[in-house]
Design an enzyme around this catalytic site. Structure first.
Site, mmCIF file in Angstrom:
data_model
loop_
_atom_site.group_PDB
_atom_site.id
_atom_site.type_symbol
_atom_site.label_atom_id
_atom_site.label_comp_id
_atom_site.label_asym_id
_atom_site.label_seq_id
_atom_site.Cartn_x
_atom_site.Cartn_y
_atom_site.Cartn_z
ATOM 1 N N LEU A 15 0.755 -1.463 -0.027
ATOM 2 C CA LEU A 15 -0.317 0.193 0.050
ATOM 3 C C LEU A 15 0.876 1.150 -0.133
ATOM 4 C CD1 LEU A 15 -2.821 -0.845 3.019
ATOM 5 C CD2 LEU A 15 -2.697 -1.097 0.173
ATOM 6 N N SER A 16 2.413 0.880 -0.269
ATOM 7 C CA SER A 16 3.095 2.127 0.366
ATOM 8 C C SER A 16 3.262 3.210 -1.000
ATOM 9 C CB SER A 16 4.623 1.567 0.173
ATOM 10 O OG SER A 16 4.741 1.253 1.082
ATOM 11 N N THR A 69 11.284 -4.191 1.309
ATOM 12 C CA THR A 69 10.086 -4.816 2.060
ATOM 13 C C THR A 69 10.522 -6.457 2.079
ATOM 14 O OG1 THR A 69 7.473 -5.233 3.059
ATOM 15 C CG2 THR A 69 8.727 -4.834 0.467
ATOM 16 N N LYS A 73 14.757 -7.057 3.722
ATOM 17 C CA LYS A 73 15.562 -5.994 4.568
ATOM 18 C C LYS A 73 16.565 -6.476 5.396
ATOM 19 C CE LYS A 73 10.625 -4.665 6.435
ATOM 20 N NZ LYS A 73 10.027 -3.735 6.871
ATOM 21 N N ASN A 94 14.468 -0.270 6.364
ATOM 22 C CA ASN A 94 14.083 -0.430 4.819
ATOM 23 C C ASN A 94 13.690 0.827 4.149
ATOM 24 O OD1 ASN A 94 12.680 0.889 7.381
ATOM 25 N ND2 ASN A 94 10.819 1.054 7.094
ATOM 26 N N ASP A 109 11.262 1.732 10.615
ATOM 27 C CA ASP A 109 10.011 0.596 11.389
ATOM 28 C C ASP A 109 9.889 1.094 12.925
ATOM 29 O OD1 ASP A 109 8.804 -0.826 9.977
ATOM 30 O OD2 ASP A 109 10.195 -2.261 9.281
ATOM 31 N N ALA A 134 9.646 -12.082 16.847
ATOM 32 C CA ALA A 134 10.922 -11.912 16.804
ATOM 33 C C ALA A 134 11.722 -11.830 15.505
ATOM 34 C CB ALA A 134 11.981 -13.162 17.353
ATOM 35 N N ASN A 157 7.944 -15.278 20.858
ATOM 36 C CA ASN A 157 7.615 -15.986 20.094
ATOM 37 C C ASN A 157 7.752 -17.565 19.335
ATOM 38 O OD1 ASN A 157 8.146 -15.076 16.826
ATOM 39 N ND2 ASN A 157 10.328 -16.331 17.110
ATOM 40 N N THR A 159 8.799 -19.858 17.491
ATOM 41 C CA THR A 159 9.790 -20.534 17.939
ATOM 42 C C THR A 159 11.072 -20.006 18.997
ATOM 43 O OG1 THR A 159 10.060 -20.659 15.628
ATOM 44 C CG2 THR A 159 12.006 -20.939 16.200
ATOM 45 N N TYR A 227 -1.861 -4.765 9.214
ATOM 46 C CA TYR A 227 -3.468 -4.344 8.638
ATOM 47 C C TYR A 227 -3.953 -4.578 7.847
ATOM 48 C CZ TYR A 227 0.270 -3.290 4.764
ATOM 49 O OH TYR A 227 0.800 -3.396 3.941
HETATM 50 P P1 ATR Z 1 8.465 -9.808 9.232
HETATM 51 O O1 ATR Z 1 9.261 -9.062 8.203
HETATM 52 O O2 ATR Z 1 7.120 -9.106 9.123
HETATM 53 O O3 ATR Z 1 8.706 -10.007 10.775
HETATM 54 P P2 ATR Z 1 9.752 -12.418 9.366
HETATM 55 O O4 ATR Z 1 11.144 -12.365 9.491
HETATM 56 O O5 ATR Z 1 9.012 -13.894 8.862
HETATM 57 O O6 ATR Z 1 8.397 -11.114 8.866
HETATM 58 O O7 ATR Z 1 8.197 -12.730 11.285
HETATM 59 C C1 ATR Z 1 7.482 -13.426 10.862
HETATM 60 C C2 ATR Z 1 6.909 -13.530 12.450
HETATM 61 O O8 ATR Z 1 6.183 -13.642 12.447
HETATM 62 C C3 ATR Z 1 8.068 -14.232 13.288
HETATM 63 O O9 ATR Z 1 8.192 -13.997 14.637
HETATM 64 C C4 ATR Z 1 6.959 -16.349 12.781
HETATM 65 O O10 ATR Z 1 7.667 -16.872 14.381
HETATM 66 P P3 ATR Z 1 9.022 -17.846 14.585
HETATM 67 O O11 ATR Z 1 9.936 -16.890 14.852
HETATM 68 O O12 ATR Z 1 8.616 -19.302 14.995
HETATM 69 O O13 ATR Z 1 8.371 -18.557 12.378
HETATM 70 C C5 ATR Z 1 5.969 -15.062 13.707
HETATM 71 N N1 ATR Z 1 4.557 -15.923 13.314
HETATM 72 C C6 ATR Z 1 4.425 -16.491 11.908
HETATM 73 N N2 ATR Z 1 3.271 -17.362 11.551
HETATM 74 C C7 ATR Z 1 3.195 -17.446 12.633
HETATM 75 C C8 ATR Z 1 1.890 -18.733 12.994
HETATM 76 N N3 ATR Z 1 1.335 -19.232 12.564
HETATM 77 N N4 ATR Z 1 1.997 -18.704 14.764
HETATM 78 C C9 ATR Z 1 2.995 -18.149 15.421
HETATM 79 N N5 ATR Z 1 3.727 -17.209 15.268
HETATM 80 C C10 ATR Z 1 3.961 -16.644 14.228
#
Ligand code: ATR
Length: 288
Positions: A15-16, A69, A73, A94, A109, A134, A157, A159, A227
């Site tokens: 949407l930027s 994006t 990044k 970003n 960000d 994370a 998180n 993970t 969003y």
């Molecule tokens: P962004 O740049 O938008 O932060 P990213 O680096 O891919 O994207 O990070 C996505 C985040 O959403 C991570 O914290 C991810 O958790 P993991 O580190 O365990 O992968 C979290 N995430 C994505 N889908 C998820 C889900 N279904 N349940 C819980 N956490 C999720």
């Protein structure tokens, strides 16, 4: 014409361009600048940046700024000539500004998140926050929150190792009190927290949430950076609990506003940016 381009993969949903072109029009800068989107695949990034640096090439010669994006990044930090102090600390970029042949990387960000909270009347000084996620977005937010006088930041998180690593890195680099906790302990962490921030992808175009109403108290501020939709399941649950909500539109606007100011040197017309996004997101919702 000076071109500003947001790059990523996928990029169609971005949407930027709508937000930034509305800002350029509002200030009468739309004859000087245009904001576009371009899909750049992971394996194409290096070559794309090389072309942007070459002044003589006809097509990308007049690119004066980029937004970056998913998934670039972090990878892009290695391809730039300079990084701002913030981008260096966060380890992700970003926003890129071209100065001469030099490409300088910034990260808007984190400051976008702080400004969104401020805009909604929330002051983070001496507060306790729980941050979900994370990944790239969470990293930027964690560093900036830690630098802005938060009393205690708890990172959680899916993970959990990634949350632990990030908490360790942020606390070492900023000296702020940053800890990691297991998602299973969410209820305890939220019981004495002032703000909950979702920086995961959970809730994006899906009716899912990591936190439900019974874990929230009415004094909590719940901020979702997702969003789409504007009112995520997390925010609906927060409303049920009587908590205050902040949706992802404000963060999108505020990170874009700082990028706009870097690109043009002019104060960003945030209300025009908000209105352009509201209009677009409303149309999208109606189409679903
Ligand atoms: P962004 O740049 O938008 O932060 P990213 O680096 O891919 O994207 O990070 C996505 C985040 O959403 C991570 O914290 C991810 O958790 P993991 O580190 O365990 O992968 C979290 N995430 C994505 N889908 C998820 C889900 N279904 N349940 C819980 N956490 C999720």
């Amino acid at each position: 014409m000076n071109r500003l381009v947001v790059i990523g993969d996928p990029i169609e949903h971005s949407l930027s361009p709508i937000m930034q072109n509305a800002a350029l029009r509002e200030l009468g800068l739309d004859r000087e600048f245009v904001f576009e989107k371009t899909r750049v695949k992971e394996e194409e990034l290096k070559n794309f940046i090389k072309k942007v640096k070459q002044v003589k090439l006809v097509k990308p010669e007049n690119i004066v700024g980029l937004n970056v994006t998913i998934p670039h990044k972090v990878a892009i930090t290695k391809l730039l000539d300079e990084l701002s102090e913030e981008a260096e600390l966060i380890g992700a970029v970003n926003t890129i500004k071209k100065e001469g042949r030099k490409l300088i990387g910034f990260n808007t960000d984190g400051i976008g998140c702080i400004n969104a909270l401020k805009e909604k009347g929330f002051e983070i000084k001496n507060k306790k926050a729980v941050l979900l996620g994370a990944g790239g977005a969470a990293r930027a937010i964690a560093f900036v929150l830690a630098q802005n006088g938060l009393r205690h930041l708890v990172i959680m998180n899916r993970t959990s190792e990634k949350a632990e690593e990030l908490a360790k890195e942020v606390s070492t680099k900023t000296k702020a009190r940053v800890t990691a906790a297991n998602l299973a302990n969410l209820s305890k962490a939220l019981s004495d927290s002032d703000v909950l921030i979702n920086a995961t992808a959970v809730g994006m175009n899906r009716d899912e949430t990591l936190v439900t109403a019974e874990l929230m108290q009415p004094n909590l501020v719940v901020f979702d950076i997702v969003y789409s939709p504007l009112k995520t399941k997390l925010l609906k649950e927060a409303e049920k609990a009587g908590a205050k909500i902040i949706d992802g539109l404000e963060m999108l606007v505020q990170q874009g506003a700082v990028a706009f100011e870097l690109f043009t040197g002019k104060k960003a017309p945030v209300e025009a940016m908000r209105n352009a996004l509201r209009g677009k997101l409303k149309l999208q919702m109606e189409a679903i």
